[in-house]
Design a protein around this motif. Structure first.
Motif, PDB file in Angstrom:
ATOM      1  N   LEU A 112      52.048  48.858  23.403  1.00  0.00           N
ATOM      2  CA  LEU A 112      53.103  48.616  24.380  1.00  0.00           C
ATOM      3  C   LEU A 112      54.282  49.567  24.216  1.00  0.00           C
ATOM      4  O   LEU A 112      55.041  49.788  25.161  1.00  0.00           O
ATOM      5  N   GLY A 113      54.419  50.173  23.038  1.00  0.00           N
ATOM      6  CA  GLY A 113      55.492  51.136  22.801  1.00  0.00           C
ATOM      7  C   GLY A 113      55.172  52.545  23.291  1.00  0.00           C
ATOM      8  O   GLY A 113      56.052  53.398  23.344  1.00  0.00           O
ATOM      9  N   MET A 114      53.930  52.781  23.639  1.00  0.00           N
ATOM     10  CA  MET A 114      53.531  54.102  24.143  1.00  0.00           C
ATOM     11  C   MET A 114      53.954  54.249  25.603  1.00  0.00           C
ATOM     12  O   MET A 114      54.193  53.262  26.302  1.00  0.00           O
ATOM     13  N   GLU A 115      54.029  55.496  26.050  1.00  0.00           N
ATOM     14  CA  GLU A 115      54.411  55.768  27.429  1.00  0.00           C
ATOM     15  C   GLU A 115      53.392  55.154  28.391  1.00  0.00           C
ATOM     16  O   GLU A 115      52.190  55.416  28.271  1.00  0.00           O
ATOM     17  N   PRO A 116      53.848  54.325  29.335  1.00  0.00           N
ATOM     18  CA  PRO A 116      52.929  53.713  30.296  1.00  0.00           C
ATOM     19  C   PRO A 116      52.139  54.777  31.075  1.00  0.00           C
ATOM     20  O   PRO A 116      52.701  55.760  31.545  1.00  0.00           O
ATOM     21  N   GLY A 117      50.829  54.581  31.149  1.00  0.00           N
ATOM     22  CA  GLY A 117      49.969  55.496  31.896  1.00  0.00           C
ATOM     23  C   GLY A 117      49.567  56.747  31.150  1.00  0.00           C
ATOM     24  O   GLY A 117      48.804  57.560  31.671  1.00  0.00           O
ATOM     25  N   SER A 118      50.040  56.901  29.910  1.00  0.00           N
ATOM     26  CA  SER A 118      49.687  58.103  29.150  1.00  0.00           C
ATOM     27  C   SER A 118      48.242  58.007  28.667  1.00  0.00           C
ATOM     28  O   SER A 118      47.694  56.912  28.502  1.00  0.00           O
ATOM     29  N   LYS A 119      47.632  59.157  28.432  1.00  0.00           N
ATOM     30  CA  LYS A 119      46.249  59.174  27.945  1.00  0.00           C
ATOM     31  C   LYS A 119      46.148  58.437  26.611  1.00  0.00           C
ATOM     32  O   LYS A 119      45.193  57.692  26.382  1.00  0.00           O
ATOM     33  N   ASP A 120      47.131  58.615  25.733  1.00  0.00           N
ATOM     34  CA  ASP A 120      47.118  57.928  24.434  1.00  0.00           C
ATOM     35  C   ASP A 120      47.112  56.411  24.604  1.00  0.00           C
ATOM     36  O   ASP A 120      46.387  55.703  23.911  1.00  0.00           O
ATOM     37  N   ARG A 121      47.919  55.913  25.531  1.00  0.00           N
ATOM     38  CA  ARG A 121      47.977  54.462  25.753  1.00  0.00           C
ATOM     39  C   ARG A 121      46.674  53.954  26.380  1.00  0.00           C
ATOM     40  O   ARG A 121      46.188  52.883  26.011  1.00  0.00           O
ATOM     41  N   ILE A 122      46.110  54.714  27.293  1.00  0.00           N
ATOM     42  CA  ILE A 122      44.847  54.324  27.923  1.00  0.00           C
ATOM     43  C   ILE A 122      43.739  54.245  26.875  1.00  0.00           C
ATOM     44  O   ILE A 122      43.002  53.265  26.802  1.00  0.00           O
ATOM     45  N   LYS A 148      46.874  47.043  33.749  1.00  0.00           N
ATOM     46  CA  LYS A 148      48.289  46.694  33.551  1.00  0.00           C
ATOM     47  C   LYS A 148      48.732  47.021  32.130  1.00  0.00           C
ATOM     48  O   LYS A 148      49.795  47.605  31.918  1.00  0.00           O
ATOM     49  N   VAL A 149      47.915  46.657  31.133  1.00  0.00           N
ATOM     50  CA  VAL A 149      48.259  46.951  29.745  1.00  0.00           C
ATOM     51  C   VAL A 149      48.288  48.463  29.512  1.00  0.00           C
ATOM     52  O   VAL A 149      49.115  48.964  28.745  1.00  0.00           O
ATOM     53  N   MET A 150      47.423  49.187  30.190  1.00  0.00           N
ATOM     54  CA  MET A 150      47.400  50.650  30.072  1.00  0.00           C
ATOM     55  C   MET A 150      48.613  51.295  30.737  1.00  0.00           C
ATOM     56  O   MET A 150      48.884  52.468  30.530  1.00  0.00           O
ATOM     57  N   GLY A 151      49.346  50.508  31.519  1.00  0.00           N
ATOM     58  CA  GLY A 151      50.515  51.041  32.218  1.00  0.00           C
ATOM     59  C   GLY A 151      50.149  51.712  33.523  1.00  0.00           C
ATOM     60  O   GLY A 151      50.888  52.562  34.022  1.00  0.00           O
ATOM     61  N   LEU A 152      49.014  51.307  34.101  1.00  0.00           N
ATOM     62  CA  LEU A 152      48.526  51.892  35.351  1.00  0.00           C
ATOM     63  C   LEU A 152      48.650  50.891  36.492  1.00  0.00           C
ATOM     64  O   LEU A 152      48.618  49.682  36.273  1.00  0.00           O
TER      65      LEU A 152
END
Length: 95
Positions: free
Chosen positions: A13-23, A42-46
């Motif tokens: 959740l601290g990673m940039e929403p929608g970033s490849k790392d978060r995905i 949603k959790v991936m920030g997409l």
């Protein structure tokens, strides 16, 4: 088939929403779990219509991706292995 809650943690959740790392981190945390596609996005920030972004980020990873629709809900199953023999999913393997 039981749809499970999407796992997440403070690091994801601290990673940039929608970033490849978060995905990728979200996908790896939810391996071998049947989850709601809308929840994992949603959790991936997409956004809900960004499934292609998720698939593009995961295309070079060594995981299998199954997309399906069960009880009028889009679901996803991610795994490093093939489906177990007793696993029934009415969908298709994307990768």
């Amino acid at each position: 088939m039981r749809i499970k809650a999407v796992l997440r943690d403070n690091q994801i959740l601290g990673m940039e929403p929608g970033s490849k790392d978060r995905i990728v981190a979200t996908a790896m945390k939810n391996l071998d779990r049947i989850v709601s596609q809308s929840s994992i996005l949603k959790v991936m920030g997409l956004k809900q219509d960004a499934r292609a972004t998720m698939l593009e980020a995961l295309k070079d990873k060594d995981i299998h991706i199954w997309l399906a629709n069960e009880a009028q809900q889009d679901i996803i199953y991610l795994s490093k292995e093939d489906l177990p023999d007793d696993f029934e999913i009415a969908g298709y393997k994307w990768q």
